[in-house]
Design a protein around this motif. Structure first.
Motif, PDB file in Angstrom:
ATOM      1  N   ILE A  71      -2.779  79.217  63.149  1.00 25.76           N
ATOM      2  CA  ILE A  71      -1.823  80.239  62.680  1.00 25.76           C
ATOM      3  C   ILE A  71      -0.663  80.366  63.679  1.00 25.76           C
ATOM      4  CG2 ILE A  71      -1.530  82.728  62.296  1.00 25.76           C
ATOM      5  CD1 ILE A  71      -4.427  82.673  61.145  1.00 25.76           C
ATOM      6  N   LEU A  72      -1.004  80.385  64.956  1.00 31.51           N
ATOM      7  CA  LEU A  72       0.044  80.500  65.980  1.00 31.51           C
ATOM      8  C   LEU A  72       0.989  79.299  65.948  1.00 31.51           C
ATOM      9  CD1 LEU A  72      -1.802  81.904  69.121  1.00 31.51           C
ATOM     10  CD2 LEU A  72       0.025  83.002  67.823  1.00 31.51           C
ATOM     11  N   VAL A  73       0.416  78.112  65.816  1.00 27.90           N
ATOM     12  CA  VAL A  73       1.245  76.901  65.777  1.00 27.90           C
ATOM     13  C   VAL A  73       2.184  76.953  64.577  1.00 27.90           C
ATOM     14  CG1 VAL A  73       1.199  74.402  65.459  1.00 27.90           C
ATOM     15  CG2 VAL A  73      -0.407  75.466  67.038  1.00 27.90           C
ATOM     16  N   GLU A  74       1.634  77.286  63.425  1.00 31.32           N
ATOM     17  CA  GLU A  74       2.460  77.305  62.213  1.00 31.32           C
ATOM     18  C   GLU A  74       3.518  78.407  62.275  1.00 31.32           C
ATOM     19  OE1 GLU A  74      -0.867  75.320  59.230  1.00 31.32           O
ATOM     20  OE2 GLU A  74      -0.487  77.479  59.132  1.00 31.32           O
ATOM     21  N   ARG A  75       3.179  79.484  62.941  1.00 27.52           N
ATOM     22  CA  ARG A  75       4.135  80.597  63.048  1.00 27.52           C
ATOM     23  C   ARG A  75       5.286  80.249  64.000  1.00 27.52           C
ATOM     24  NH1 ARG A  75       7.592  83.344  64.088  1.00 27.52           N
ATOM     25  NH2 ARG A  75       7.773  85.584  64.480  1.00 27.52           N
ATOM     26  N   TRP A  76       5.002  79.520  65.065  1.00 27.05           N
ATOM     27  CA  TRP A  76       5.985  79.351  66.133  1.00 27.05           C
ATOM     28  C   TRP A  76       6.562  77.953  66.262  1.00 27.05           C
ATOM     29  CZ3 TRP A  76       8.157  83.428  68.250  1.00 27.05           C
ATOM     30  CH2 TRP A  76       7.476  84.652  68.191  1.00 27.05           C
ATOM     31  N   GLU A  77       6.076  76.981  65.479  1.00 29.91           N
ATOM     32  CA  GLU A  77       6.531  75.603  65.696  1.00 29.91           C
ATOM     33  C   GLU A  77       8.032  75.443  65.436  1.00 29.91           C
ATOM     34  OE1 GLU A  77       4.378  72.946  63.157  1.00 29.91           O
ATOM     35  OE2 GLU A  77       4.868  74.065  61.346  1.00 29.91           O
ATOM     36  N   GLY A  78       8.547  76.177  64.448  1.00 31.00           N
ATOM     37  CA  GLY A  78       9.976  76.073  64.154  1.00 31.00           C
ATOM     38  C   GLY A  78      10.831  76.563  65.310  1.00 31.00           C
ATOM     39  N   VAL A  79      10.401  77.664  65.919  1.00 33.09           N
ATOM     40  CA  VAL A  79      11.132  78.247  67.051  1.00 33.09           C
ATOM     41  C   VAL A  79      11.111  77.294  68.245  1.00 33.09           C
ATOM     42  CG1 VAL A  79      11.107  80.137  68.725  1.00 33.09           C
ATOM     43  CG2 VAL A  79      10.711  80.618  66.308  1.00 33.09           C
ATOM     44  N   VAL A  80       9.912  76.812  68.555  1.00 36.91           N
ATOM     45  CA  VAL A  80       9.763  75.922  69.713  1.00 36.91           C
ATOM     46  C   VAL A  80      10.551  74.637  69.486  1.00 36.91           C
ATOM     47  CG1 VAL A  80       8.091  74.524  71.007  1.00 36.91           C
ATOM     48  CG2 VAL A  80       7.537  76.881  70.397  1.00 36.91           C
ATOM     49  N   PHE A  81      10.441  74.093  68.274  1.00 34.85           N
ATOM     50  CA  PHE A  81      11.128  72.836  67.965  1.00 34.85           C
ATOM     51  C   PHE A  81      12.644  73.008  68.060  1.00 34.85           C
ATOM     52  CE2 PHE A  81      13.081  70.055  64.721  1.00 34.85           C
ATOM     53  CZ  PHE A  81      12.745  68.825  65.252  1.00 34.85           C
ATOM     54  N   ALA A  82      13.171  74.070  67.474  1.00 32.08           N
ATOM     55  CA  ALA A  82      14.629  74.295  67.506  1.00 32.08           C
ATOM     56  C   ALA A  82      15.113  74.440  68.952  1.00 32.08           C
ATOM     57  CB  ALA A  82      14.978  75.545  66.701  1.00 32.08           C
ATOM     58  N   PHE A  83      14.333  75.167  69.745  1.00 34.14           N
ATOM     59  CA  PHE A  83      14.694  75.333  71.155  1.00 34.14           C
ATOM     60  C   PHE A  83      14.720  73.975  71.861  1.00 34.14           C
ATOM     61  CE2 PHE A  83      12.827  75.724  75.477  1.00 34.14           C
ATOM     62  CZ  PHE A  83      13.901  76.332  76.101  1.00 34.14           C
ATOM     63  N   LEU A  84      13.704  73.172  71.615  1.00 32.63           N
ATOM     64  CA  LEU A  84      13.615  71.879  72.310  1.00 32.63           C
ATOM     65  C   LEU A  84      14.685  70.897  71.837  1.00 32.63           C
ATOM     66  CD1 LEU A  84       9.726  71.536  72.463  1.00 32.63           C
ATOM     67  CD2 LEU A  84      11.289  71.740  74.415  1.00 32.63           C
ATOM     68  N   VAL A  85      15.035  70.948  70.569  1.00 33.62           N
ATOM     69  CA  VAL A  85      16.118  70.070  70.084  1.00 33.62           C
ATOM     70  C   VAL A  85      17.411  70.417  70.796  1.00 33.62           C
ATOM     71  CG1 VAL A  85      17.608  69.538  68.121  1.00 33.62           C
ATOM     72  CG2 VAL A  85      15.142  69.569  67.817  1.00 33.62           C
ATOM     73  N   ARG A  86      17.664  71.695  70.943  1.00 31.76           N
ATOM     74  CA  ARG A  86      18.912  72.101  71.614  1.00 31.76           C
ATOM     75  C   ARG A  86      18.865  71.787  73.109  1.00 31.76           C
ATOM     76  NH1 ARG A  86      22.011  74.845  67.983  1.00 31.76           N
ATOM     77  NH2 ARG A  86      20.953  76.079  66.393  1.00 31.76           N
ATOM     78  N   MET A  87      17.690  71.789  73.669  1.00 33.59           N
ATOM     79  CA  MET A  87      17.581  71.452  75.092  1.00 33.59           C
ATOM     80  C   MET A  87      17.673  69.946  75.327  1.00 33.59           C
ATOM     81  SD  MET A  87      17.376  74.046  77.117  1.00 33.59           S
ATOM     82  CE  MET A  87      16.725  73.361  78.649  1.00 33.59           C
ATOM     83  N   LEU A  88      17.066  69.171  74.434  1.00 33.91           N
ATOM     84  CA  LEU A  88      16.921  67.731  74.676  1.00 33.91           C
ATOM     85  C   LEU A  88      17.887  66.873  73.879  1.00 33.91           C
ATOM     86  CD1 LEU A  88      13.021  67.645  74.525  1.00 33.91           C
ATOM     87  CD2 LEU A  88      14.405  67.426  76.588  1.00 33.91           C
ATOM     88  N   GLY A  89      18.321  67.403  72.728  1.00 34.67           N
ATOM     89  CA  GLY A  89      19.243  66.625  71.896  1.00 34.67           C
ATOM     90  C   GLY A  89      18.577  65.503  71.131  1.00 34.67           C
ATOM     91  N   SER A  90      17.288  65.548  71.010  1.00 35.39           N
ATOM     92  CA  SER A  90      16.580  64.478  70.307  1.00 35.39           C
ATOM     93  C   SER A  90      15.440  65.081  69.497  1.00 35.39           C
ATOM     94  CB  SER A  90      16.022  63.481  71.327  1.00 35.39           C
ATOM     95  OG  SER A  90      14.941  62.761  70.778  1.00 35.39           O
ATOM     96  N   ARG A  91      15.444  64.803  68.203  1.00 35.45           N
ATOM     97  CA  ARG A  91      14.371  65.332  67.344  1.00 35.45           C
ATOM     98  C   ARG A  91      13.023  64.738  67.729  1.00 35.45           C
ATOM     99  NH1 ARG A  91      15.372  68.042  62.630  1.00 35.45           N
ATOM    100  NH2 ARG A  91      13.389  67.360  61.788  1.00 35.45           N
ATOM    101  N   GLU A  92      13.027  63.441  68.012  1.00 34.60           N
ATOM    102  CA  GLU A  92      11.756  62.782  68.323  1.00 34.60           C
ATOM    103  C   GLU A  92      11.126  63.357  69.592  1.00 34.60           C
ATOM    104  OE1 GLU A  92       9.741  60.775  66.615  1.00 34.60           O
ATOM    105  OE2 GLU A  92      11.173  61.291  65.055  1.00 34.60           O
ATOM    106  N   GLU A  93      11.960  63.479  70.616  1.00 34.20           N
ATOM    107  CA  GLU A  93      11.434  64.042  71.868  1.00 34.20           C
ATOM    108  C   GLU A  93      11.020  65.493  71.677  1.00 34.20           C
ATOM    109  OE1 GLU A  93      12.968  62.441  75.933  1.00 34.20           O
ATOM    110  OE2 GLU A  93      14.687  62.692  74.619  1.00 34.20           O
ATOM    111  N   ALA A  94      11.810  66.214  70.880  1.00 28.97           N
ATOM    112  CA  ALA A  94      11.488  67.622  70.628  1.00 28.97           C
ATOM    113  C   ALA A  94      10.159  67.735  69.881  1.00 28.97           C
ATOM    114  CB  ALA A  94      12.606  68.288  69.839  1.00 28.97           C
ATOM    115  N   GLN A  95       9.945  66.843  68.919  1.00 33.62           N
ATOM    116  CA  GLN A  95       8.690  66.849  68.171  1.00 33.62           C
ATOM    117  C   GLN A  95       7.513  66.589  69.113  1.00 33.62           C
ATOM    118  OE1 GLN A  95       9.017  66.646  64.303  1.00 33.62           O
ATOM    119  NE2 GLN A  95       7.067  67.668  64.605  1.00 33.62           N
TER     120      GLN A  95
END
Lengths: 176, 137
Positions: free
Chosen positions: A14-38
């Protein structure tokens, strides 16, 4: 988190599904790569589970989770720099999400690209503070918690980030 | 900050973000009402925020849970069990190899005679594979 720490994987799910979008969006903006963010999104949650027994609900869970993700992102960025100096061009690596009717809006896409590139050129800590404030709406206290620093430092980081962005976007044509 | 003392840049930024306490925010607001330079600075901060807000962010990621769950299951596997399983597998492989090479004779304890007998008994590895894999016609 307490349920998860007691061995209830359903609670973690439940926690993963609730927060994965937030974490992923943050990491994409930090890293600039969807694959690395994933990749680091998964790693963030694996570490979250590993640290569940030590979690104390004294602060915001969001800040705690984004601190894990932020540490992973900065570690990845440091490793990148060891390998080669990479000028982050976020727009080139990860095109912005398409919005209804926006496909033909070249100007809008160019603006998004300019914004992402400018954010990507900020120093790591300035970018982290700005992304947490601008795109995740964290308070200064929450940002300080997520970055392991003081509220005063957050003020300075955001001020410098905004100044740099203003100069960059004016020069790059992202804003008039 | 009163009179001709302009608030510092990071204070204006915090004011624009609504991150100041009420008393300081009131002071900054009072100053900006009378100071064109600081008002212009605030407007520029607002413009940068508006530009940043144009970026809708990345599309949704692939669901993370299946991969996370797989990682957790791998990492939770007890080390002792893994070691025991590996040891048992190695022993079984060694036993199987000795049976194959030795033609099933458990009385062969020394390496030299095993090879010799294996070829004599016609049960060498090559023989077995040769019979197991039919020749192409």
């Amino acid at each position: 988190m307490a349920q998860g720490a007691d061995g209830d994987d359903g609670a973690f799910r439940i926690l993963v599904e609730r927060w994965e979008g937030v974490v992923f969006a943050f990491l994409v903006r930090m890293l600039g790569s969807r694959e690395e963010a994933q990749d680091l999104t998964q790693e963030t949650f694996v570490r979250m589970v590993g640290a569940a027994g030590r979690y104390r609900p004294t602060g915001q869970f969001r800040s705690w989770l984004l601190r894990i993700a932020g540490n992973l992102a900065r570690s990845r960025l440091r490793r990148r720099r060891v390998i080669r100096w990479l000028s982050l061009d976020l727009a080139a690596v990860d095109p912005p999400a398409e919005q209804p009717g926006a496909l033909a809006d070249i100007e809008h896409r160019e603006q998004c690209a300019a914004v992402r590139a400018a954010v990507g050129r900020l120093p790591d800590r300035q970018r982290q503070a700005l992304v947490l404030r601008q795109y995740h709406d964290l308070s200064y206290d929450e940002i300080a918690q997520a970055m392991g620093t003081t509220t005063g430092s957050v003020q300075m980081l955001l001020h410098r980030a905004m100044n740099a962005l203003r100069d960059d976007l004016v020069n790059g044509g992202g804003m008039s | 900050m009163t009179g001709n003392h302009h608030p510092k840049g990071h204070v204006l930024q915090a004011f624009a973000d609504g991150a100041l306490d009420a008393a300081t925010a009131a002071q900054v607001a009072g100053h900006c009402a009378a100071c064109d330079a600081c008002r212009r600075e605030l407007e520029q901060i607002g413009e940068v925020h508006a530009v940043l807000a144009r970026d809708p962010g990345p599309a949704r990621p692939r669901p993370a849970w299946p991969a996370v769950q797989a990682r957790l299951q791998r990492e939770r596997r007890p080390l002792g069990l893994t070691f025991a399983f590996g040891t048992a597998l190695a022993c079984a492989a060694g036993l199987a190899l000795s049976i194959l090479v030795g033609g099933g004779g458990v009385h062969h304890q020394v390496a030299g005679p095993v090879i010799e007998n294996a070829t004599e008994g016609g049960a060498s590895l090559l023989d077995i594979f040769a019979t197991a894999i039919p020749e192409e016609s």
